[in-house]
Design an enzyme around this catalytic site. Structure first.
Site, PDB file in Angstrom:
ATOM      1  N   ASP A 301      41.706  49.036  33.270  1.00  0.00           N
ATOM      2  CA  ASP A 301      42.511  49.960  34.080  1.00  0.00           C
ATOM      3  C   ASP A 301      42.645  51.348  33.462  1.00  0.00           C
ATOM      4  O   ASP A 301      42.784  52.324  34.194  1.00  0.00           O
ATOM      5  CB  ASP A 301      43.878  49.341  34.379  1.00  0.00           C
ATOM      6  CG  ASP A 301      43.754  48.235  35.425  1.00  0.00           C
ATOM      7  OD1 ASP A 301      43.312  48.533  36.543  1.00  0.00           O
ATOM      8  OD2 ASP A 301      44.042  47.079  35.108  1.00  0.00           O
ATOM      9  N   TYR A 385      48.542  46.065  41.160  1.00  0.00           N
ATOM     10  CA  TYR A 385      49.563  45.881  40.118  1.00  0.00           C
ATOM     11  C   TYR A 385      50.278  47.167  39.758  1.00  0.00           C
ATOM     12  O   TYR A 385      49.680  48.240  39.791  1.00  0.00           O
ATOM     13  CB  TYR A 385      48.918  45.357  38.829  1.00  0.00           C
ATOM     14  CG  TYR A 385      48.846  43.854  38.761  1.00  0.00           C
ATOM     15  CD1 TYR A 385      49.999  43.097  38.706  1.00  0.00           C
ATOM     16  CD2 TYR A 385      47.624  43.193  38.756  1.00  0.00           C
ATOM     17  CE1 TYR A 385      49.947  41.712  38.652  1.00  0.00           C
ATOM     18  CE2 TYR A 385      47.568  41.803  38.699  1.00  0.00           C
ATOM     19  CZ  TYR A 385      48.733  41.078  38.645  1.00  0.00           C
ATOM     20  OH  TYR A 385      48.689  39.715  38.591  1.00  0.00           O
TER      21      TYR A 385
HETATM   22  N1  ABN Z   1      42.861  46.964  38.856  1.00  0.00           N
HETATM   23  C1  ABN Z   1      41.661  47.611  39.176  1.00  0.00           C
HETATM   24  C2  ABN Z   1      41.839  48.828  40.038  1.00  0.00           C
HETATM   25  C3  ABN Z   1      42.673  49.832  39.622  1.00  0.00           C
HETATM   26  C4  ABN Z   1      42.818  50.941  40.423  1.00  0.00           C
HETATM   27  C5  ABN Z   1      42.133  51.034  41.614  1.00  0.00           C
HETATM   28  C6  ABN Z   1      41.302  50.025  41.999  1.00  0.00           C
HETATM   29  C7  ABN Z   1      41.158  48.911  41.212  1.00  0.00           C
HETATM   30 CU    CU Z   2      48.764  39.148  36.543  1.00  0.00          CU
END
Ligand code: ABN
Ligand code: CU
Length: 699
Positions: A301, A385
């Site tokens: 990320d 998330y």
């Molecule tokens: N968790 C992967 C992700 C982050 C930001 C945008 C798309 C995908």
């Molecule tokens: Cu998780």
């Protein structure tokens, strides 16, 4: 206007200058993926920090990463903003720069209009005229051996929203289009062998409209407020923060979000350096379903998307409660403009329970002192998330990196009665949430007491080696701390050991504590340290080498910041970039030198229905604690709430220290029950409560 502090992020004007210089030389065909401060070289900066009045100010330099279209060529360069010139310009091949939200958003439009995707949507049960209800979270592809690293690819995780207010993660689609950014087209669609049509299950949503339909919100919560009637106890001067004895600079960049530089603690009037630089530098989220194409699902990320780029604008009274100071973040846009993320970082204080307390059971003499903490927070949204990253500074010299995971599970559709084979959990009918890990990497460059010569030790709590009945350990009860200095990067590849409750000490061996005889140190205490579950030689293991061990230690070098490599999207892990390159043979000495400690921590997430449809925040806490650093408890000068000595008790309390909080009120229980009737939760029978002053007096 005063010049920026050398650690300050680039201002809008500086971004504009860097962009203009690049466009002038390389034309308008370039798009900007990075325009960010290159922090001054440490040697130069250390000199400046030691004598800012008399040392020339380090130049302001921008790191710039661009893609030159239409060829899609990637360049990585440096622009000296102070001198107004490009000082480095390198063409990269087989590397993809960080992906931008602008790129991701574009893909949703592409999939909605692609005939082959439409065909798959219809096959899944979406009406042809409902393509506007189809959504996707495009992820960089990770790595797919069919396509390699030369073309810029995204994998579109597909979803459907029957209604625009329905959360899409409860209606995943079973196929995965691959988007080629160079061609601006879908070049393939991964279709599973077992088809899983769109779920028709009624939605379970989390927004207020849905909750109101379910009967509304509970009504038994009374307000609780933080009130600072005399203002706050911290100071913010640009990006320099002072609070209690702490002094530090908070920077911010597209990738790490907040960066802490020149972290010091004022000890009896003397400013003592602790860390030259501290930040989160990477995270990897590997998913554990080996069935194609889910093997590809793992996100970096920070390296692939950027915590800074994905930062939320924090809002008063919601993300941060009380009296808040904010820092904005200034980011480039792809076209070379400037975007401001208002309130990207919030700074505030909170009460932190009891700092210390003792009551003498003989006479009720007592002291109780409340703690305060300073929280520097950034929250970023990585598609589904949220990560609320709090850097908590405590009065006693402890720093507590604290991450709260919330947001929404990444989901995949499942057929009624389908076996998840243990790779995931049905968290709601038709919704399979795959097992995964959230593994973060913290990077710390210590400079304890100004020494750029530090070492790292592991500390293991072990029983005496001598057997029961032996002269050294006759009764068998002996135990001690076994401290082992890590001599080389190879030796420093260490893991958490539950059996010894292992911790790591960053140490200045030339400064010895006068009482304990031990060197001054900061101890890393971290117990949420799952091992990387993807196997050795797996793709994730190769790409995320930093996650192979709880701790790595390397010798400091400027620019060794990102342990999965500088450009992370689409790396194959062959060779493994970042930390493995820097460690090399791993045989150089890391003793009494400028060292960097890399710490991987996090959690393994086996989803459960309680995480659905939105996850209650799950915290991960680490501590960086001073050990043998202060001569004694460094917070005895924090005013207590209440203090009375034995002699004052004997003299019937002349001169008692009473600064109890006058805002606190007594809640008297309406129900009288046998035994506990005095309303403050104490039973008042042993004489320790109710006799020693207003602080602890019963009603
Ligand atoms: N968790 C992967 C992700 C982050 C930001 C945008 C798309 C995908
Ligand atoms: Cu998780």
């Amino acid at each position: 206007m005063s010049p920026p502090h050398p650690f300050d992020p680039l201002s809008s004007a500086e971004i504009a200058t860097a962009v203009a210089l690049v466009k002038k030389t390389h034309g308008d065909g370039v798009v900007f993926h990075v325009v960010s401060l290159q922090e001054p070289r440490k040697a130069v900066m250390t000199e400046w920090l030691a004598a800012p009045e008399t040392t020339p100010r380090p130049a302001r330099v921008a790191e710039v990463v661009v893609i030159e279209n239409p060829a899609g060529t990637v360049y990585d360069g440096l622009v000296d903003i102070t001198a107004g010139k490009i000082t480095a310009w390198e063409k990269l091949s087989g590397m993809q720069p960080i992906i931008l939200m602008e790129e991701l958003q574009h893909v949703e439009n592409v999939v909605r209009n692609d005939p082959k995707v439409i065909e798959q949507c219809v096959l899944s049960g979406v009406a042809r005229e409902d393509m506007h209800k189809v959504y996707c979270d495009p992820w960089t592809i990770g790595y797919d051996e069919r396509f390699g690293s030369d073309v810029r690819l995204q994998q579109a995780l597909m979803y459907y929203r029957p209604d625009v207010d329905n959360t899409q993660y409860q209606y995943p689609l079973d196929f995965c289009p691959i988007y080629d950014g160079n061609k601006d087209a879908i070049i393939a669609i991964d279709i599973p062998q077992v088809r899983r049509p769109l779920s028709k299950v009624a939605p379970l949503d989390y927004h207020h409209l849905a909750q109101e339909k379910r009967g509304g919100y509970r009504d038994d919560i009374k307000p609780i407020n933080i009130s600072q009637p005399d203002g706050v106890s911290f100071g913010v001067d640009g990006n320099e923060i002072s609070w209690q004895n702490w002094r530090f600079h908070v920077g911010f960049n597209y990738r790490e979000g907040p960066v802490f530089n020149n972290v010091r603690f004022v000890d009896n009037g003397v400013e003592r350096p602790i860390f030259y630089r501290m930040s989160l530098v990477e995270m990897v989220v590997p998913y554990g379903n080996p069935e194609r194409p889910h093997q590809r699902k793992h996100a970096f990320d920070l390296g692939e998307y950027g915590a800074g780029y994905m930062s939320n604008s924090l809002s008063l009274g919601c993300d941060c409660k009380g009296s808040i100071s904010y820092l904005d973040a200034t980011m480039p846009t792809r076209a070379g403009g400037v975007r401001t993320i208002k309130n990207a970082v919030c700074i505030h204080e909170e009460d932190d329970g009891i700092l210390f307390k003792h009551t003498d059971f003989r006479d009720d003499s007592t002291i109780v002192t409340r703690a305060r903490k300073l929280i520097v927070q950034n929250i970023f949204t990585a598609a589904n998330y949220e990560y609320a990253v709090q850097w908590i500074f405590h009065q006693d010299g402890t720093i507590e990196p604290n991450i709260r995971l919330t947001g929404i599970l990444n989901t995949y559709v499942m057929n009624p009665g389908e076996d998840t084979h243990g790779w995931g959990t049905q968290v709601y009918p038709g919704v399979n949430a795959h097992n995964h890990q959230h593994l973060f990497c913290l990077r710390i460059n210590p400079n304890l007491d100004g020494g750029h010569k530090n070492s790292v030790f592991v500390s293991d709590a072990v029983p005496s080696e001598a057997p029961v009945g032996s002269p050294e350990n006759f009764y068998g009860n002996g135990f001690y701390t076994k401290r082992t200095r890590l001599e080389t990067p190879n030796e420093a590849k260490t893991n958490f050991d539950w059996s010894t409750m292992r911790t790591w000490d960053m140490v200045n061996e030339s400064k010895i504590h006068p009482y304990s005889g031990k060197p001054v140190s900061y101890k890393l205490v971290s117990r949420e340290v799952p091992m990387l579950l993807p196997k050795p030689q797996s793709l994730v293991w190769k790409r995320a080498a930093f996650a192979r061990h709880t701790v790595h230690v390397t010798k400091y070098a400027d620019d060794q910041l990102y342990p999965a490599g500088r450009h992370v999207p689409q790396t194959s892990g062959e060779p493994s970039l970042g930390i493995t390159e820097w460690i090399g043979e791993g045989t150089d000495s890391i003793v009494d030198t400028d060292v960097v400690l890399w710490h991987t921590f996090g959690l393994t997430h086996f989803p459960a229905p309680e995480d659905y449809p939105i996850m209650p925040a799950e915290p991960i806490v680490l501590l960086l604690r001073p050990r043998h650093f202060f001569s004694s408890n460094p917070v005895m000068d924090v005013p207590p709430s209440y203090s009375v000595t034995p002699s004052q008790i004997l003299a019937k309390k002349e001169g008692v220290y009473d600064a109890t909080d006058k805002m606190s009120t007594l809640v008297v229980s309406e129900k009288k029950t046998n035994g506990a009737t005095n309303g403050n939760g104490t039973n008042g029978t042993n004489g320790t409560n109710g006799t020693n002053g207003s602080c602890c007096k019963s009603a």
